[in-house]
Design a protein around this motif. Structure first.
Motif: not given
Length: 248
Positions: A87-91, A127-129, A155-166
């Motif tokens: 299991l690798m966690i590397g944002p 992976f996240g960015c 592969l599990n990805t997360s893009f923290s600034r692409e969500g809805k405002k608020g």
């Protein structure tokens, strides 16, 4: 005189970059993953930006540029058996060692004797960015690994600034805690999985807390917080939970 000042000033401290390539796959070269340090001091946009000395030097380098470098032993060690889950966690640039691990696992499986499809190592990467179209580094490689039967990558990805405002930002530690993924993490741990974490210290702490919560909330484990912390400490002692963290 300037010459005297240069004698007095200390040399810059070395910068440590994690190698992001497998020596088996690339025996004559070393890959590194570098984020260019650049920001405005005190957020004054009109001022000249502060630019990182080493990262800028690397950015401006050309074929034939010279570097003074050395290699330190890595704290990351793959399991002896190539089919042990990892299991690798590397944002962000924390993806560097994970890329090297994936290359090494693929190389070993591809060149193993008597291999079968079921022998392919189980690899899980978080992976996240900020933005998928800006800093999703190695995207093509990672998506190709997902298709590659020699890699067997989830592969599990997360893009923290692409969500809805608020709406609260979603990071890798949040992805890990949904029911399906947390159950898979527990199953892998029960099968001897190794955990590798690379990135900023705050992220490493958040991932640790996420693992504690997963162990506490799992329908079978149901550990107390102290039991979960002790369990993870035991994994660290056995070399099955390794963190490579830096101060942002």
């Amino acid at each position: 005189p300037l010459a005297d000042i240069l004698h007095i000033l200390p040399s810059i401290q070395p910068r440590y970059y994690t190698i992001s390539s497998s020596s088996s796959l690339h025996p004559k070269s070393v890959h590194i993953t570098v984020s260019i340090t650049k920001f405005h001091v005190n957020n004054k946009k009109k001022s000249d930006p502060f630019i990182g000395l080493t990262s800028k030097y690397i950015e401006n380098s050309t074929n034939g540029s010279k570097f003074r470098a050395f290699i330190r032993p890595s704290s990351f060690r793959l399991p002896k058996k190539n089919n042990t889950p990892i299991l690798m966690i590397g944002p962000g640039t924390g993806i560097a060692p994970m890329r090297a691990l994936l290359q090494e696992r693929e190389y070993k499986h591809k060149n193993s004797k008597g291999k079968t499809a079921t022998d392919a190592p189980k690899n899980t990467l978080y992976f996240g960015c900020k933005y998928s179209d800006v800093d999703y580094i190695y995207r093509d490689e990672l998506e190709e690994y997902v298709k590659n039967t020699n890699t067997n990558l989830t592969l599990n990805t997360s893009f923290s600034r692409e969500g809805k405002k608020g709406v609260d930002k979603i990071y890798v530690q949040h992805l890990m805690q949904d029911t399906k993924r947390s159950n898979e993490i527990i199953e892998d741990l029960d099968n001897g999985a190794y955990i590798y974490v690379c990135g900023a210290t705050a992220m490493g702490s958040d991932v640790h807390d996420a693992l504690v919560n997963i162990l506490k909330n799992h329908h079978e484990k149901k550990m107390t917080e102290s039991q979960a912390i002790a369990y993870l400490a035991d994994l660290q002692k056995k070399g099955r939970y390794v963190q490579e963290l830096w101060t942002a």
